[in-house]
Design a protein around this motif. Structure first.
Motif, mmCIF file in Angstrom:
data_model
loop_
_atom_site.group_PDB
_atom_site.id
_atom_site.type_symbol
_atom_site.label_atom_id
_atom_site.label_comp_id
_atom_site.label_asym_id
_atom_site.label_seq_id
_atom_site.Cartn_x
_atom_site.Cartn_y
_atom_site.Cartn_z
ATOM 1 N N ILE A 42 -2.219 -16.551 -97.140
ATOM 2 C CA ILE A 42 -1.145 -17.526 -97.359
ATOM 3 C C ILE A 42 -0.892 -18.339 -96.091
ATOM 4 C CG2 ILE A 42 1.334 -17.742 -97.804
ATOM 5 C CD1 ILE A 42 0.954 -15.350 -99.783
ATOM 6 N N ILE A 43 -0.913 -17.679 -94.952
ATOM 7 C CA ILE A 43 -0.746 -18.408 -93.689
ATOM 8 C C ILE A 43 -1.900 -19.393 -93.497
ATOM 9 C CG2 ILE A 43 -0.802 -18.131 -91.170
ATOM 10 C CD1 ILE A 43 0.932 -15.606 -91.600
ATOM 11 N N GLY A 44 -3.109 -18.974 -93.816
ATOM 12 C CA GLY A 44 -4.263 -19.866 -93.709
ATOM 13 C C GLY A 44 -4.160 -21.062 -94.638
ATOM 14 N N ILE A 45 -3.694 -20.838 -95.850
ATOM 15 C CA ILE A 45 -3.532 -21.939 -96.811
ATOM 16 C C ILE A 45 -2.456 -22.907 -96.314
ATOM 17 C CG2 ILE A 45 -2.771 -22.509 -99.160
ATOM 18 C CD1 ILE A 45 -5.621 -21.409 -99.030
ATOM 19 N N PHE A 46 -1.353 -22.380 -95.793
ATOM 20 C CA PHE A 46 -0.316 -23.263 -95.250
ATOM 21 C C PHE A 46 -0.838 -24.058 -94.053
ATOM 22 C CE2 PHE A 46 3.031 -20.638 -97.427
ATOM 23 C CZ PHE A 46 3.504 -21.681 -98.211
ATOM 24 N N LEU A 47 -1.674 -23.434 -93.236
ATOM 25 C CA LEU A 47 -2.283 -24.169 -92.127
ATOM 26 C C LEU A 47 -3.198 -25.276 -92.642
ATOM 27 C CD1 LEU A 47 -3.102 -21.330 -89.568
ATOM 28 C CD2 LEU A 47 -1.522 -23.237 -89.236
ATOM 29 N N ALA A 48 -3.924 -25.006 -93.715
ATOM 30 C CA ALA A 48 -4.789 -26.039 -94.302
ATOM 31 C C ALA A 48 -3.948 -27.198 -94.834
ATOM 32 C CB ALA A 48 -5.652 -25.439 -95.413
ATOM 33 N N THR A 77 -3.984 -35.651 -81.277
ATOM 34 C CA THR A 77 -3.526 -34.992 -82.501
ATOM 35 C C THR A 77 -4.503 -33.904 -82.947
ATOM 36 O OG1 THR A 77 -4.497 -36.753 -83.860
ATOM 37 C CG2 THR A 77 -2.162 -36.957 -83.283
ATOM 38 N N TYR A 78 -5.795 -34.115 -82.693
ATOM 39 C CA TYR A 78 -6.778 -33.068 -82.979
ATOM 40 C C TYR A 78 -6.493 -31.844 -82.108
ATOM 41 C CZ TYR A 78 -11.089 -30.419 -82.742
ATOM 42 O OH TYR A 78 -12.003 -29.397 -82.736
ATOM 43 N N GLY A 79 -6.231 -32.084 -80.839
ATOM 44 C CA GLY A 79 -5.898 -30.987 -79.935
ATOM 45 C C GLY A 79 -4.645 -30.252 -80.373
ATOM 46 N N PHE A 80 -3.656 -31.000 -80.841
ATOM 47 C CA PHE A 80 -2.417 -30.384 -81.317
ATOM 48 C C PHE A 80 -2.686 -29.490 -82.526
ATOM 49 C CE2 PHE A 80 1.231 -30.581 -84.245
ATOM 50 C CZ PHE A 80 2.159 -29.895 -83.477
ATOM 51 N N ARG A 81 -3.463 -29.994 -83.492
ATOM 52 C CA ARG A 81 -3.777 -29.189 -84.681
ATOM 53 C C ARG A 81 -4.534 -27.923 -84.297
ATOM 54 N NH1 ARG A 81 -4.801 -34.195 -86.766
ATOM 55 N NH2 ARG A 81 -7.039 -34.014 -86.440
ATOM 56 N N THR A 82 -5.490 -28.069 -83.402
ATOM 57 C CA THR A 82 -6.262 -26.911 -82.955
ATOM 58 C C THR A 82 -5.362 -25.900 -82.258
ATOM 59 O OG1 THR A 82 -8.199 -28.327 -82.693
ATOM 60 C CG2 THR A 82 -8.254 -26.193 -81.588
ATOM 61 N N VAL A 84 -2.142 -25.451 -82.709
ATOM 62 C CA VAL A 84 -1.288 -24.808 -83.717
ATOM 63 C C VAL A 84 -2.054 -23.691 -84.423
ATOM 64 C CG1 VAL A 84 -0.130 -25.157 -85.941
ATOM 65 C CG2 VAL A 84 0.255 -26.766 -84.079
ATOM 66 N N VAL A 85 -3.300 -23.953 -84.779
ATOM 67 C CA VAL A 85 -4.106 -22.935 -85.460
ATOM 68 C C VAL A 85 -4.354 -21.744 -84.537
ATOM 69 C CG1 VAL A 85 -6.391 -22.441 -86.427
ATOM 70 C CG2 VAL A 85 -5.184 -24.519 -87.084
ATOM 71 N N ILE A 86 -4.725 -22.009 -83.296
ATOM 72 C CA ILE A 86 -5.006 -20.917 -82.356
ATOM 73 C C ILE A 86 -3.758 -20.085 -82.094
ATOM 74 C CG2 ILE A 86 -5.610 -20.415 -79.944
ATOM 75 C CD1 ILE A 86 -7.608 -22.767 -80.140
ATOM 76 N N ILE A 87 -2.632 -20.747 -81.871
ATOM 77 C CA ILE A 87 -1.383 -20.010 -81.622
ATOM 78 C C ILE A 87 -0.994 -19.183 -82.843
ATOM 79 C CG2 ILE A 87 1.110 -20.306 -81.278
ATOM 80 C CD1 ILE A 87 0.418 -22.619 -79.363
ATOM 81 N N THR A 88 -1.131 -19.768 -84.020
ATOM 82 C CA THR A 88 -0.790 -19.031 -85.244
ATOM 83 C C THR A 88 -1.680 -17.810 -85.413
ATOM 84 O OG1 THR A 88 -0.079 -21.095 -86.278
ATOM 85 C CG2 THR A 88 -0.475 -19.226 -87.730
ATOM 86 N N LEU A 89 -2.972 -17.968 -85.178
ATOM 87 C CA LEU A 89 -3.882 -16.824 -85.302
ATOM 88 C C LEU A 89 -3.594 -15.765 -84.240
ATOM 89 C CD1 LEU A 89 -7.271 -18.565 -86.179
ATOM 90 C CD2 LEU A 89 -5.696 -17.385 -87.717
ATOM 91 N N ASN A 96 0.142 -8.205 -85.816
ATOM 92 C CA ASN A 96 -0.590 -7.504 -86.872
ATOM 93 C C ASN A 96 0.110 -7.639 -88.226
ATOM 94 O OD1 ASN A 96 -2.869 -6.095 -87.647
ATOM 95 N ND2 ASN A 96 -1.870 -4.109 -87.447
ATOM 96 N N THR A 97 0.533 -8.861 -88.526
ATOM 97 C CA THR A 97 1.257 -9.097 -89.772
ATOM 98 C C THR A 97 0.350 -9.520 -90.918
ATOM 99 O OG1 THR A 97 1.701 -11.346 -89.043
ATOM 100 C CG2 THR A 97 3.414 -9.716 -88.649
ATOM 101 N N GLY A 98 -0.863 -9.919 -90.610
ATOM 102 C CA GLY A 98 -1.788 -10.351 -91.644
ATOM 103 C C GLY A 98 -3.205 -10.365 -91.106
ATOM 104 N N SER A 99 -4.138 -10.497 -91.998
ATOM 105 C CA SER A 99 -5.547 -10.486 -91.623
ATOM 106 C C SER A 99 -5.977 -11.844 -91.079
ATOM 107 C CB SER A 99 -6.396 -10.132 -92.841
ATOM 108 O OG SER A 99 -7.756 -10.333 -92.574
ATOM 109 N N ILE A 100 -6.618 -11.821 -89.935
ATOM 110 C CA ILE A 100 -7.137 -13.060 -89.357
ATOM 111 C C ILE A 100 -8.299 -13.577 -90.200
ATOM 112 C CG2 ILE A 100 -8.338 -14.025 -87.364
ATOM 113 C CD1 ILE A 100 -6.657 -12.276 -85.616
#
Length: 132
Positions: A42-48, A77-82, A84-89, A96-100
Motif C-alpha cells: 500500500i505504501i508503494g502504491i501511494f508512492l506510485a 523535482t526528479y531528485g525530490f521524488r527520489t 521521498v522514495v528513499i526516505i520512505t523505504l 519494520n512496519t512493512g515489506s520493502i
C-alpha cells in the motif's frame, strides 16, 4: 482537483489502482504475514500515485521556464521524488512496519501503468466514443 488532470494522468492513476488491487489480492493469497506485506504494498502504491501526480505537476511547471530553467527544474523535482522514495523505504525498513520488497513492487506500478497506458487509452476511447 482530479478534474484538472489530463486524460493520460487519469489513465495512469487508474492503471496504478487496478495494479494495486491485483497485487493486493496476490499478497493476501500468497503470504502468511498478510498485514506486514500489505502495508509495504500500500505504501508503494501511494508512492506510485504521488510520483505520477508530482511528475505531471513538475512538467507543467517546467513549461513556464526557459530551456535551461526547465532542465534544472526537472532535475530538482526528479531528485525530490527520489529522495521521498528513499526516505520512505528507509523509514519502512527502520521501523519494520512493512515489506520493502512489496513496497518496491507497488512503486513498480508506475512502470506497469506507463507501459499499459497506450493500450488502456485505446480501450477507454472506444468505450467513451460509444457514449457509455
Amino acid at each position: 482537483m482530479f478534474k484538472r488532470f489530463p486524460a493520460i494522468v487519469k489513465e495512469l492513476l487508474l492503471i496504478i489502482g487496478i495494479y494495486g488491487l491485483l497485487a493486493e489480492v496476490i499478497v493476501i493469497i500468497v503470504t502468511q504475514d498478510k498485514i506486514f506485506y500489505s502495508v509495504g504494498l500500500i505504501i508503494g502504491i501511494f508512492l506510485a500515485f504521488f510520483m505520477c501526480v508530482h511528475m505531471h505537476i513538475s512538467i507543467e511547471d517546467a513549461i513556464d521556464f526557459g530551456e535551461a530553467g526547465a532542465q534544472k527544474h526537472i532535475s530538482k523535482t526528479y531528485g525530490f521524488r527520489t529522495l521521498v522514495v528513499i526516505i520512505t523505504l528507509c523509514i519502512l525498513c527502520y521501523f519494520n512496519t512493512g515489506s520493502i520488497i512489496t513496497a518496491i513492487i507497488g512503486i513498480m506500478g508506475l512502470k506497469v501503468a506507463a507501459y499499459l497506458q497506450p493500450f488502456t487509452h485505446k480501450i477507454l476511447q472506444k468505450y467513451i466514443s460509444k457514449g457509455r
